[in-house]
Scaffold this motif. Structure first.
Motif, PDB file in Angstrom:
ATOM      1  N   HIS A 114       0.816  -1.212   0.000  1.00  0.00           N
ATOM      2  CA  HIS A 114       0.000   0.000   0.000  1.00  0.00           C
ATOM      3  C   HIS A 114       0.854   1.267   0.000  1.00  0.00           C
ATOM      4  O   HIS A 114       0.366   2.333  -0.383  1.00  0.00           O
ATOM      5  CB  HIS A 114      -0.921   0.001   1.219  1.00  0.00           C
ATOM      6  CG  HIS A 114      -1.850  -1.178   1.266  1.00  0.00           C
ATOM      7  ND1 HIS A 114      -3.037  -1.214   0.581  1.00  0.00           N
ATOM      8  CD2 HIS A 114      -1.745  -2.380   1.886  1.00  0.00           C
ATOM      9  CE1 HIS A 114      -3.633  -2.371   0.785  1.00  0.00           C
ATOM     10  NE2 HIS A 114      -2.869  -3.094   1.579  1.00  0.00           N
ATOM     11  N   GLN A 126      -3.865   4.061  -3.411  1.00  0.00           N
ATOM     12  CA  GLN A 126      -4.212   5.408  -3.884  1.00  0.00           C
ATOM     13  C   GLN A 126      -5.366   5.944  -3.038  1.00  0.00           C
ATOM     14  O   GLN A 126      -6.464   5.389  -3.071  1.00  0.00           O
ATOM     15  CB  GLN A 126      -4.595   5.359  -5.357  1.00  0.00           C
ATOM     16  CG  GLN A 126      -3.483   4.783  -6.238  1.00  0.00           C
ATOM     17  CD  GLN A 126      -3.891   4.622  -7.686  1.00  0.00           C
ATOM     18  OE1 GLN A 126      -3.768   5.533  -8.483  1.00  0.00           O
ATOM     19  NE2 GLN A 126      -4.399   3.451  -8.037  1.00  0.00           N
ATOM     20  N   THR A 128      -0.401   8.304  -3.430  1.00  0.00           N
ATOM     21  CA  THR A 128       0.138   7.197  -2.651  1.00  0.00           C
ATOM     22  C   THR A 128       0.906   7.769  -1.452  1.00  0.00           C
ATOM     23  O   THR A 128       1.371   8.923  -1.507  1.00  0.00           O
ATOM     24  CB  THR A 128       1.089   6.330  -3.485  1.00  0.00           C
ATOM     25  OG1 THR A 128       2.259   7.109  -3.821  1.00  0.00           O
ATOM     26  CG2 THR A 128       0.410   5.861  -4.770  1.00  0.00           C
TER      27      THR A 128
END
Length: 789
Positions: free
Chosen positions: A386, A391, A550
């Motif tokens: 992640h 996102q 991110t």
């Protein structure tokens, strides 16, 4: 010799001579016999002279075998030389169908003894059929039809659905499965101990077709702490790998660096040519052995100690957050989080933590189905990085970009004040006089703690207090009540966000890096079929609306502000070496690897992969070593960001104020000034409504949406050494939950507070220096002020 029966009597002979048809048939018969003799003679000559080599090759193929020698896979180290991925000895017990006895009784004897030695059953067909018969026939039929519809294994489908347990493979089943490639040694049991392997090797003379083949296993000493980065290995995922020189039983990287750096790590196989007997056992070696070339070793920028500490800090915070209740009176569901720590002036990743995670050692010998399915069915995706692939809306930490762009473009000066009444009302451009179509834009402080407004706000306090209204006006413009500001607008903000690295891949060595969304007018028109609106400008200015980023991009954003305005390529790899310690780089001009080492004259010596010397003019790379012969890391600049020194300093000072009394970062967190370290940061609480939130019923129209918790921080203020981002999915308020994570990771890095080993920590020079240019521009907000946009 009697000629009775061969010679015709005179009358009949005369009759034959007079019969011309008979004579023609005799001539034809003799010609056929002669032609047949010629063909047979030609075939004999061909078999002896022309086809002899071919048949000799076929014969040799039965007695001569080429045995590949696996190349040792490259190992992986952290920045301090600690092993993160290593090779440990292991053995596979294999069976080659072509070398099994042809006699049924002898073959069954081999199976029985092999089953006794390995514990693998000879067959389980009867037991499997009994399980099928005992199951619910309606469910069996239903899932069997589904398996047929999708072209997958019926037994696998029944097992995964919990209808019928699939028993482990048996020896006979394995032999039947690989019968189409009878000369391939198929593993019966993997990862056996050296004692078990030695016992079976001793008995293999009485077990035709059975072999013990060494195959090193991958060992990950840090397990779940680094699994999302290092990854794991497994069987070939498809047939295409065979065209790249892999064998069917090879294992390749399937996740993380093991996958993305596969071509560096794998090495080159060697080979031996041997003569074998009819059972496949080696008799002698023919010719010289070709030694394998070991894979290259990765030396990462990662600090394993900081990685483990950051993991535990994040996990403890998540567990504490779960103890609270949400607005529905239920325990807060928090299952996902990220921490990234980087060197702002090089792009080196010091720590990258993902929760949830997994134990990559579980995949050392095979991929356990139950464990894998448990991970794959987890909504929070443990087997996904992640940090680089997730996102999410960034919320208020994105205001750093809005602030920098507006200052650089001259939209607003640092000290100009805009009024925040708590909310502003924006008329509809197509019906400006219709009060029912007025759109309210509310600041997070509105009705918080009995406070309705921030009042007059400038750039410094706008960042420190994270005032939504200020950034609404700065990006979207405003012209009411005698206050006018043009606004930055989507076009210019898009350009600056792109320079900060948003909306694009930045090139870290991990797979599945995501670009996020840096929205523009055309993006909305294409993806939503609607024109861009003023409301979109307002939302984009505070990191909401269509913006997604991110965690890696957000710590990179912070790096740009504090390193002087440069976006460096993020990297996990410090350098790569071969088995002899030479530096390995890829020369794009030569399209090949180049080796480098420090020379005696202070110059770098270059070699090709075969250790042949290369001149400086023959390579396009530039490898540097210091006076001690140590490799010098050279960061790569992706692009400079068009920001002046003055702009960067204003934004950086605003981030310093975030962690001072009255700033959003100081509400719940005492920072590191007591230990002589001045810090800066930015909090964010990003509203979201994704698939998980929709399924949970968290997205209620007309009410406050759930929020992700964000915080970015850096230290020390002067000459920053480290930048950190913390992200907690559904974590709530960023300053309350992500802020303490960042603070504690910074404390761990410098070895202060609870992370002090008794030596007082590692305090850089001038770490206590704070900005001095901020005078009479900052008014303390109430201590209980916090952010909840």
């Amino acid at each position: 010799m009697s000629r009775i029966g061969w010679d015709l009597d005179e009358p009949k002979l005369d009759q034959v001579k007079e019969d011309k048809g008979m004579q023609a048939r005799l001539v034809l018969f003799r010609a056929i016999i002669a032609a047949a003799i010629v063909v047979l003679l030609y075939r004999v000559i061909y078999l002896q002279q022309t086809g002899g080599q071919q048949f000799q090759a076929l014969a040799d193929a039965n007695r001569i075998a080429t045995i590949p020698i696996p190349a040792p896979r490259g190992v992986i180290f952290d920045r301090n030389g600690n092993l993160l991925a290593d090779n440990t000895p292991s053995f596979n017990i294999t069976i080659t169908p072509a070398f099994l006895p042809r006699n049924e009784q002898e073959r069954m004897a081999v199976y029985e003894r092999l089953s006794d030695l390995t514990g693998v059953p000879i067959t389980n067909t009867v037991e499997q059929q009994e399980l099928l018969a005992a199951a619910d026939p309606e469910l069996v039929g239903q899932y069997s039809r589904l398996a047929g519809l999708y072209g997958v294994s019926t037994l696998d489908t029944l097992d995964q659905s919990g209808v019928v347990e699939r028993l482990p493979n048996s020896i006979m089943n394995i032999v039947d499965t690989v019968s189409f490639r009878p000369f391939v040694a198929e593993p019966i049991k993997r990862g056996v101990t050296i004692t078990e392997a030695y016992t079976i090797a001793q008995e293999s003379i009485f077990l035709p077709g059975v072999q013990v083949i060494p195959q090193p296993l991958r060992l990950y000493p840090n397990g779940e702490f680094t699994a999302s980065l290092i990854g794991f290995m497994g069987p070939l995922p498809n047939e295409n790998y065979l065209e790249l020189g892999y064998l069917r039983n090879d294992r390749v990287g399937l996740f993380g660096l093991e996958s993305s750096m596969e071509r560096w790590l794998r090495g080159v196989k060697g080979q031996r040519v041997i003569e074998v007997d009819w059972t496949g056992r080696e008799l002698r070696q023919i010719g010289a052995q070709i030694d394998p070339i070991p894979g290259y070793n990765l030396h990462l920028t990662l600090d394993t100690e900081l990685q483990e500490v950051a993991y535990n800090i994040l996990l403890e915070t998540i567990e504490e957050r779960r103890q609270r209740v949400d607005r529905f009176g239920q325990p807060v569901e928090v299952e996902q989080g990220v921490v990234i720590a980087m060197r702002p002036d090089t792009g080196e990743v010091l720590a990258m933590v993902n929760i949830p995670t997994f134990d990559n050692n579980r995949f050392a010998t095979e991929i356990p189905l139950d464990y894998y399915l448990g991970l794959a069915r987890n909504e929070y995706l443990p087997m996904f990085n992640h940090a680089v692939g997730g996102q999410y809306p960034p919320g208020s930490i994105y205001k750093v970009i809005t602030a920098a762009a507006a200052l650089q473009e001259g939209v607003i000066s640092p000290l100009r004040q805009l009024y925040d009444p708590g909310q502003i009302l924006i008329p509809n451009r197509f019906a400006p006089n219709d009060p029912g179509r007025v759109q309210p834009f509310i600041c997070w402080i509105f009705n918080q703690f009995g406070i309705r407004e921030h009042g007059l706000v400038n750039m410094y306090t706008g960042i420190a207090w994270s005032c939504d209204t200020y950034f609404y006006k700065v990006n979207g413009g405003f012209n009411q009540d005698g206050e006018f500001i043009e606004g930055l607008g989507v076009d210019r903000l898009y350009d600056y966000a792109d320079q900060f690295g948003l909306g694009r891949i930045q090139g870290i060595e991990l797979p599945l890096e995501a670009p996020g969304i840096n929205p523009s007018r055309s993006w909305k028109q294409i993806n939503r079929g609607e024109p861009w609106s003023t409301g979109d400008d307002y939302n984009m200015g505070i990191g909401q609306g269509f913006v997604t980023t991110t965690p890696l991009q957000m710590v990179q954003m912070t790096n740009v502000i504090i390193n002087g305005g440069f976006l460096y390529r993020p990297t996990l790899i410090h350098h790569i070496t071969d088995a002899d310690g030479n530096i390995v780089v890829f020369d794009r001009v030569r399209n090949d690897y180049v080796l480098a080492r420090p020379g005696n004259n202070g110059q770098t010596e270059y070699m090709d992969v075969n250790k042949n010397p290369l001149t400086r003019n023959e390579v396009s790379v530039n490898v540097l070593f210091d006076a001690n012969g140590e490799f010098v890391f050279q960061p790569e600049v992706l692009n400079p960001v068009n920001l002046s020194r003055e702009t960067l300093e204003v934004v950086k000072e605003g981030m310093w104020l975030v962690n001072q009394l009255g700033g959003t970062g100081r509400v719940y967190t005492p920072w590191l000034e007591d230990f002589g370290i001045v810090t800066g940061g930015k909090s964010g609480s990003a509203e979201y409504c994704d698939n998980i939130a929709i399924r949970r019923g968290w997205c209620i129209e007309g009410q406050i949406l759930p929020t992700h918790a964000w915080f970015v921080g850096f230290a020390p203020y002067e000459n920053p050494e480290i930048a950190v981002v913390a992200f907690i999915f559904n974590g709530g308020e960023g300053s309350e939950w992500a802020g303490p994570v960042v603070r504690n990771v910074l404390a761990a890095y410098f070895g202060v507070d609870q992370f002090d080993d008794g030596d007082g920590g590692r305090i850089p020079e001038r770490a206590n220096v704070a900005p001095t240019g901020i005078v009479n521009i900052y008014v303390d907000r109430p201590e209980e002020t916090s952010e909840d946009e």
